[in-house]
Design a protein around this motif. Sequence first.
Motif, short mmCIF file in Angstrom:
data_model
loop_
_atom_site.label_atom_id
_atom_site.label_comp_id
_atom_site.label_asym_id
_atom_site.label_seq_id
_atom_site.Cartn_x
_atom_site.Cartn_y
_atom_site.Cartn_z
N ILE A 80 5.55 6.41 -2.94
CA ILE A 80 5.96 5.07 -2.51
C ILE A 80 6.84 5.18 -1.27
O ILE A 80 7.81 5.93 -1.24
CB ILE A 80 6.74 4.36 -3.64
N ALA A 125 4.96 -4.56 -2.80
CA ALA A 125 5.02 -4.72 -4.26
C ALA A 125 6.19 -5.56 -4.70
O ALA A 125 6.07 -6.40 -5.58
CB ALA A 125 5.07 -3.34 -4.91
N GLU A 164 4.81 0.10 0.74
CA GLU A 164 4.54 -0.19 -0.67
C GLU A 164 5.69 -0.98 -1.30
O GLU A 164 5.46 -1.89 -2.09
CB GLU A 164 4.34 1.12 -1.45
N VAL A 165 6.92 -0.63 -0.93
CA VAL A 165 8.08 -1.36 -1.45
C VAL A 165 8.03 -2.81 -1.01
O VAL A 165 8.16 -3.75 -1.81
CB VAL A 165 9.40 -0.71 -0.99
N LEU A 213 7.27 -1.06 -9.77
CA LEU A 213 6.52 -0.19 -8.86
C LEU A 213 5.78 0.89 -9.64
O LEU A 213 4.62 1.21 -9.33
CB LEU A 213 7.48 0.46 -7.85
#
Length: 326
Positions: free
Chosen positions: A187, A195, A191-192, A177
């Motif tokens: 984040i 990604a 986003e987690v 990340l």
Amino acid sequence: MTAWLPAYLIHGDDHDRVAERRSRLKATAEAEVGAEGVEHLDGDASTPAAIADTLSAMTLGLGRRFVLVDGVERWKDDEVTARLVPVLKVLDGTTTTVAFVGMEDKKLQVPASLAGAVEKLGGAKVHEAALKSAQLPRWAKERASQLGIELDGAGAQALVQQVGERRVRLERELEKLALEYGPGARISTSEVEGAVADAAEQQVWGLVDAIVAGDRNAAVSSYLALRAQGEQLARLTGLLQSRMRQALELARRLEAGEDRQSISKAVRMSPWQFDRRLVEARDAGSATLAAAVDRIATLELAARGDSTLDPDTEAIRVIGAVTARR
């Protein structure tokens, strides 16, 4: 060149992190003197008396001498004090480095006398304690900050849920990340999820492939690999059921006479994945896949602890049943 200390003590009950630190130290030493230049003592050769004799013995090697010692959690305080401490007191730290590694648990602990001797020698002590599940999101936020990114509470929870509870794996995903989003990035959950792309889900496709193909050995190996990397059975079962139902849907649509184009519009999947899954679903057939979905549902009972068998034993039994082809 690395500025080596005379001694290191790496210990704790988080065995993954202890092993990783040990591996890094060993790799760094081998890079400096070669693999043959690192003396490794373990098992019966790893006793306070044996290590004292090893450190006292002359060596013809050039450059720094490295001695790696495993299993120190089995040692007794009095043996360390009587045999090893006197040798460590006079160890020449300018030419020798000794690293002690202890995989601790509730019954086995590194002797306090060894920790004290390493400290007096000017060495480094690293303790890796296992964290409880509830502590992991906070740890993930702190580690993210150290990597230069800001991970909020929801993102930390999502990361633990997706990756599992092994800190080594969590750290690898945090590093990814940080590389992807760059310093200072904020984040959160989206986003987690985007990604990380759920490594488990990608690997579950391999398990699904093996089950649909009726390859029992590959399916069992894939399942055990997922479990070994820390995937929880309850979450793994949910992912597996989801993917198997998707394969079943493809098979039923094919058997109903739908063409490829109409099916692709109804199923969200990358073109490469779609073509592969479509072939697998066609070859397996809806009857086989429906039976597999029903059998996999029994894993939910195992995940809740409702089965009389060990959960992994039950899972392997089910995998064997669903990969059987008549």
